[in-house]
Design an enzyme around this catalytic site. Structure first.
Site, PDB file in Angstrom:
ATOM      1  N   HIS A 112       0.835  -1.206   0.000  1.00 39.15           N
ATOM      2  CA  HIS A 112       0.000   0.000   0.000  1.00 39.15           C
ATOM      3  C   HIS A 112       0.871   1.257   0.000  1.00 39.15           C
ATOM      4  O   HIS A 112       0.581   2.222  -0.705  1.00 39.15           O
ATOM      5  CB  HIS A 112      -0.921   0.001   1.228  1.00 39.15           C
ATOM      6  CG  HIS A 112      -1.981  -1.039   1.155  1.00 39.15           C
ATOM      7  ND1 HIS A 112      -3.301  -0.749   0.927  1.00 39.15           N
ATOM      8  CD2 HIS A 112      -1.907  -2.383   1.245  1.00 39.15           C
ATOM      9  CE1 HIS A 112      -4.000  -1.868   0.886  1.00 39.15           C
ATOM     10  NE2 HIS A 112      -3.169  -2.876   1.089  1.00 39.15           N
ATOM     11  N   ASP A 128      -6.167   5.523   3.132  1.00 40.77           N
ATOM     12  CA  ASP A 128      -6.226   4.156   2.605  1.00 40.77           C
ATOM     13  C   ASP A 128      -7.501   3.444   3.030  1.00 40.77           C
ATOM     14  O   ASP A 128      -8.267   3.923   3.875  1.00 40.77           O
ATOM     15  CB  ASP A 128      -4.985   3.385   3.070  1.00 40.77           C
ATOM     16  CG  ASP A 128      -4.537   2.325   2.080  1.00 40.77           C
ATOM     17  OD1 ASP A 128      -5.381   1.813   1.325  1.00 40.77           O
ATOM     18  OD2 ASP A 128      -3.338   2.008   2.054  1.00 40.77           O
TER      19      ASP A 128
END
Length: 463
Positions: free
Chosen positions: A23, A120
């Site tokens: 990520h 996120d």
């Protein structure tokens, strides 16, 4: 904190990725591209991740790194900075620790006063604390649109058992017809489970998407148009596209030992086989994979990683088929630990990438002209594989048994042969032709730059 001098800019964005390098890396790539367009970025991450982030972040005055600390939670070791250091049992405890960061993040945001925070998928509480400070929020999905559309949409909220998950949600694009095997649906069902009365992964993602001002996806209409449209209809809000965030060529040289070994083999003849740092094969899968690589007759590099606390070399000796290392010593390497993946894929002798179908890894393979053999193992990987094999028709997925995902050595050999050996046959020729078309698209700098320029324009309009 980085030593870059802060300069005034028109737009200031705080980036807060989930603390996993799968990520963090796309956030870094997007940060680099936005900072070159004059966007100021403050990048948040735990202290232990900063050296690696700094090595990838462009040293522009528009970007800086701000360290954050992870609160202690019983069951998590002290000094844990990212998911690569965790056992699977720690995953839900880690979510708990991230949730405890809310006061810290709110204080930082009140000091930084950005126009936006880009957050996120599991940090669903960001929109609420940001809105109290007058800061707009953008959810950034580092996953493919097809995986988000299949799993993380409101239409899925009442269809969460294994039988339901084998079928796409109502309204999902029907061409090509995408479905899951039973073992894949069983794996995906994890996202609907609750831990310690906390929200499920599905709840976190959909809540974050509902409450933010806009959602950015790491993709483009050319690759995933129907799935992007479906997501737009599901969430009824502005959906922005960053493009596939094609990585810049890696600086530095490949280690001499790898370069020397690869140099023995003809161009595009070697299979690189790797499953990332957080995806682990079972014993029977390792055996069949190894025997399948042997069966191809092609040179290969097999990279095997194991969960935290396991002696990797003991596991290699225990799980590989008897006599395998001796039989393949002239054309195969088995390695554990980190490797220079991008530089290996870019080597002239590497021509095939057999992998778990991580979205960023697939992009890296295509731009380096490595044929794709896809062996998805968990989560969104099975949908990424379907995107590249069934929608884009640029790779081959290894055939697996419906109920438990079993594959044999012949399944590995057959998939590799379709893209590496039987290149004059159909459909191998069309797969290679499509692969070439997508490679040219991804390497077209004018097209890729346009995605970011359009995104910057949309962000400025949103501000």
């Amino acid at each position: 904190m980085s030593t870059c001098t802060r300069i005034p800019s028109q737009i200031h964005i705080v980036m807060f990725p989930w603390l996993a390098f799968g990520h963090i890396n796309p956030f870094v790539q997007l940060c680099n591209k936005l900072s070159l367009h004059g966007i100021e970025v403050s990048f948040l991450s735990a202290s232990g991740n900063i050296p690696r982030i700094k090595s990838s972040l462009l040293p522009t005055p528009n970007s800086r790194i701000i360290p954050i600390s992870i609160p202690p939670v019983a069951g998590l070791p002290q000094g844990l900075d990212n998911t690569s250091e965790m056992t699977p049992a720690m995953a839900d405890l880690f979510k708990k620790a991230i949730d405890l960061m809310q006061p810290q993040i709110k204080t930082l945001l009140s000091q930084l006063k950005p126009h936006f925070i880009l957050f996120d998928f599991l940090i669903q509480w960001i929109p609420e604390i940001a809105s109290e400070l007058g800061i707009k929020t953008i959810g950034f999905s580092v996953f493919s649109a097809i995986s988000g559309a299949y799993i993380m949409v409101p239409a899925r909220s009442t269809a969460t058992n294994v039988d339901d998950l084998m079928k796409p949600p109502t309204g999902f694009p029907s061409s090509p017809l995408i479905s899951m095997k039973e073992f894949q649906a069983q794996n995906i069902s994890y996202v609907f489970k609750h831990f310690d009365n906390g929200p499920s992964v599905f709840d976190r993602v959909t809540e974050g998407h509902h409450k933010c001002d806009a959602i950015v996806f790491k993709t483009c209409n050319e690759m995933e148009g129907p799935y992007i449209n479906f997501l737009l209809n599901q969430f009824q809000k502005r959906v922005l596209l960053a493009g596939p965030l094609v990585p810049e060529p890696t600086s530095g040289l490949l280690e001499e030992k790898w370069d020397k070994w690869l140099g023995q083999f003809p161009p595009k003849s070697v299979i690189l086989c790797s499953f990332g740092s957080e995806t682990f094969l079972q014993d029977d899968q390792i055996k069949e994979l190894a025997l399948g690589l042997e069966l191809t007759g092609l040179p290969f590099i097999l990279i095997m990683n194991f969960s935290v606390g396991v002696d990797a070399y003991d596991e290699i000796n225990r799980t590989l088929p008897e006599g395998f290392l001796e039989r393949t010593k002239d054309r195969g390497i088995v390695h554990t630990g980190w490797v220079q993946q991008q530089l290996l894929l870019a080597h002239k002798s590497v021509g095939c990438y057999l992998c778990h179908s991580g979205f960023s890894s697939l992009i890296e393979a295509v731009i380096n002209d490595c044929q794709l053999v896809l062996l998805p193992l968990k989560g969104d990987q099975c949908l990424n594989s379907k995107l590249f094999s069934e929608c884009m028709k640029a790779g081959v997925e290894v055939n697996r048994r419906n109920e438990d995902g079993y594959f044999g050595k012949e399944d590995i050999d057959k998939a590799v042969r379709r893209v590496m050996v039987e290149v004059e046959k159909e459909p191998s020729k069309s797969i290679r032709a499509n692969h070439k078309k997508w490679r040219e698209f991804l390497l077209n700098e004018e097209i890729q730059d346009k995605f970011i320029a359009e995104l910057v324009k949309e962000i400025k309009a949103l501000a």
